[in-house]
Scaffold this active site. Structure first.
Site, PDB file in Angstrom:
ATOM      1  N   ASP A 216      -6.473  -1.475  -1.380  1.00  0.00           N
ATOM      2  CA  ASP A 216      -5.276  -0.530  -1.526  1.00  0.00           C
ATOM      3  C   ASP A 216      -5.448   0.258  -2.730  1.00  0.00           C
ATOM      4  OD1 ASP A 216      -2.576   0.474   0.049  1.00  0.00           O
ATOM      5  OD2 ASP A 216      -1.820  -0.095  -1.844  1.00  0.00           O
ATOM      6  N   GLU A 276      -9.809   1.922  -0.087  1.00  0.00           N
ATOM      7  CA  GLU A 276      -8.931   3.211   0.185  1.00  0.00           C
ATOM      8  C   GLU A 276      -9.088   3.991  -0.895  1.00  0.00           C
ATOM      9  OE1 GLU A 276      -4.495   4.560   1.187  1.00  0.00           O
ATOM     10  OE2 GLU A 276      -4.939   3.342  -0.567  1.00  0.00           O
TER      11      GLU A 276
HETATM   12  C1  NOJ Z   1      -1.798   2.964   0.757  1.00  0.00           C
HETATM   13  C2  NOJ Z   1      -1.216   2.332   1.733  1.00  0.00           C
HETATM   14  O1  NOJ Z   1      -1.959   2.527   3.019  1.00  0.00           O
HETATM   15  C3  NOJ Z   1       0.056   3.040   2.074  1.00  0.00           C
HETATM   16  O2  NOJ Z   1       0.645   2.517   3.272  1.00  0.00           O
HETATM   17  C4  NOJ Z   1       0.998   2.492   0.838  1.00  0.00           C
HETATM   18  O3  NOJ Z   1       2.369   2.967   0.962  1.00  0.00           O
HETATM   19  C5  NOJ Z   1       0.354   2.739  -0.623  1.00  0.00           C
HETATM   20  N1  NOJ Z   1      -1.050   2.587  -0.514  1.00  0.00           N
HETATM   21  C6  NOJ Z   1       1.032   2.036  -1.621  1.00  0.00           C
HETATM   22  O4  NOJ Z   1       0.533   0.685  -1.856  1.00  0.00           O
END
Ligand code: NOJ
Length: 563
Positions: A216, A276
């Site tokens: 993440d 991500e």
């Molecule tokens: C990316 C995640 O996909 C999202 O759902 C989240 O709110 C943010 N990162 C913060 O962790």
């Protein structure tokens, strides 16, 4: 355009370490997938109960969004304990059972790691609060003295990604930084304790048998904050593409992932990871996909594109070229838990010439239901998905997209959960919040919560979910679910060597490419039928009925190799 990487057959056990290169990974958002105990919240045993469904769908892996103990300030991305299961979702024993159930069906398991921030309930953050200013405990997070005589003013005017201030006071003149919700304090990755914490977490889940990790906010961990903090306006004006921005996509972040790679490589086969990273360019993204780093990165380019032949072709060509540079395989994504479902996006009336902006929710917020052509959206979504599934590389599917499920646009404010909605995130991005794609799945056409569980659903489901239920679609041979199933079964024949060759179509709205084994994919992005010629005789799958050898508009066809 041709890409050649490892010219190896898929499915050969000798190359199991490469299983991820062309895998279809299905994202489970656990609290909304399947509820085994009837408390309205999806759970781990719910995944176990649906293991046969996942196997029947034909996915290679499942990625679970966070299932850890959490106060749910951000749908579980506020993790209170990285090495346990939220008691409302089950136990570690349930988790082990889930791994066994999926592995025994040949499905790998990827879990979500959230290293940029913890929950404010995490024991390390609680210790930081208790230990006070200047303590080693506070150094694990990002604390600063407030401005003003008594520290009553924030250290800077920064805005959080979900809207509202990014600095929060703790009552003793100090403030902590949070990119996201107030309940999500950012870690200080200059502190070795933080490194140790996550190395332990990666080993913990790897030892339990998980096959990989989704990372993440992978581009946010490394920060370089000077004593005198810049203003938000100054931050916004800084170049975010050169690896030296104080907050985002810093070159230094890759040192962390090189350390993690050593842990991944302790296992056989090595654990995989996918970043991500919402970064400025495909070149910057490639840095996350190197073999000595995370190995793979999400590519959101198609998710952000219109349903448009020229855009799709350019994006595919650019990303396959990048894969050639890194040696990684590209990923393809159209939907996830953060964006409007692609069936709905593609049905939105164009606004300012484009249907999507940052894959966001803002157009939906401004679009009365009457401006959404659901049928066109569904047609285009299935066509786009079959185009993706024919490409070299791995495809990430989001739960419910196999049903052609649409976004739920009319959730009452009191039923919403997303902090982006409550914090008034930038209306150009997440103004309406992300709950509309997180509504619990419909499994049956009737009954409590449409078969999601024996009780209710933690976000209310609309009545029209009945027609998208798994039960209803299983009974309809032409349903979205059955097209996905056939495509995923055929894909194992189609995905051999990671190469693609474009074939001229003489029509700007039609893309056609061949894989080295002779499989062809044809997508008609326009509305006029396209004549498939003599290849129509080898048609094995299409998203719309083909008659007289003509592929209708907004449709994709898969054509088998000549005998
Ligand atoms: C990316 C995640 O996909 C999202 O759902 C989240 O709110 C943010 N990162 C913060 O962790």
């Amino acid at each position: 355009m041709t890409l050649t990487t490892d010219a190896v057959p898929v499915g050969d056990s000798a190359i199991d370490a490469d299983w991820w290169r062309q895998a279809v990974v299905y994202q489970v958002y656990p609290r909304s997938f399947s509820d085994a105990n009837g408390d309205g919240l999806g759970d781990i045993r719910g995944v176990v109960q649906k293991a046969d469904y996942l196997a029947g769908l034909g996915v290679d892996a499942v990625w679970l969004s966070p299932f850890y103990p959490s106060e749910l300030a951000d749908g579980g991305y506020d993790v209170a304990d990285y090495r346990d299961v939220d008691p409302r979702l089950g136990t570690l024993a349930d988790f082990d059972e889930m791994i066994a159930a999926l592995h025994s069906r040949g499905i790998k398991v990827i879990v979500d790691i959230v290293p940029n921030h913890s929950s404010n309930r995490h024991v390390l953050f609680q210790a930081a609060l208790a230990a006070g200013k200047g303590s080693p405990e506070r150094d694990r997070y990002i604390f600063r003295d407030g401005l003003g005589e008594h520290g009553e003013l924030p250290p800077a005017d920064w805005q959080s990604c979900f809207g509202g201030p990014a600095w929060e006071p703790v009552g003793d003149g100090q403030w902590y930084f949070h990119f996201f919700a107030t309940e999500q304090p950012d870690f200080n990755w200059d502190n070795p304790d933080v490194h140790a914490e996550f190395l332990q977490t990666l080993r913990f889940w790897s030892d339990r048998g998980v096959d990989g990790f989704r990372i993440d906010v992978a581009h946010g961990l490394s920060k370089d904050l000077p004593a005198a903090l810049p203003s938000q306006a100054e931050l916004d004006a800084m170049d975010a593409t050169g690896g030296r921005h104080p907050l985002w996509d810093r070159d230094a972040v890759h040192e962390i992932y090189r350390e993690w790679r050593q842990v991944f490589d302790e296992y056989d086969p090595p654990r995989i990871a996918v970043a991500e990273a919402w970064v400025a360019t495909a070149e910057r993204r490639a840095k996350y996909a190197t073999p000595d780093g995370l190995g793979q990165a999400f590519n959101f380019d198609l998710l952000e594109a219109d349903f448009d032949a020229a855009q799709f072709q350019r994006i595919v060509a650019d990303n396959l070229a990048q894969s050639e540079v890194t040696g990684s395989s590209s990923t393809w994504v159209l939907s996830n838990h953060d964006v409007v479902r692609h069936a709905t996006r593609y049905g939105l009336a164009p606004l300012n010439g484009s249907r999507v902006k940052q894959g966001s929710h803002w157009i939906l917020a401004g679009a009365p239901a009457a401006q959404i052509d659901l049928e066109q959206g569904s047609r285009r979504a299935l066509a786009a998905t079959l185009f993706l599934l024919g490409l070299p590389g791995s495809t990430y599917l989001y739960q419910g997209e196999e049903l052609g499920l649409h976004e739920v646009g009319d959730i009452a404010p009191e039923d919403r959960q997303d902090p982006a909605f409550f914090r008034g995130a930038d209306p150009d991005r997440d103004g309406l919040g992300r709950d509309g794609c997180r509504v619990p799945l419909p499994w049956t056409s009737s009954g409590a919560s449409f078969g999601f569980g024996a009780g209710g659903a933690h976000i209310p489901q609309p009545g029209w979910f009945a027609q998208y239920a798994v039960e209803a679609e299983e009974a309809d041979p032409s349903s979205s679910l059955n097209v996905y199933r056939r495509a995923l079964a055929l894909r194992h024949e189609l995905q051999t060597v990671e190469e693609l060759e474009w074939i001229r179509t003489g029509c700007a709205d039609v893309l056609r490419f061949a894989r080295p084994n002779g499989w062809q994919v044809v997508t008609n992005f326009g509305t006029e039928p396209f004549d498939l010629g003599e290849d129509a005789g080898r048609l094995v799958l299409s998203t719309q009925p083909v008659s007289g050898g003509a592929l209708p508009g907004e449709a994709t066809a898969w054509i088998a190799p000549a005998a």
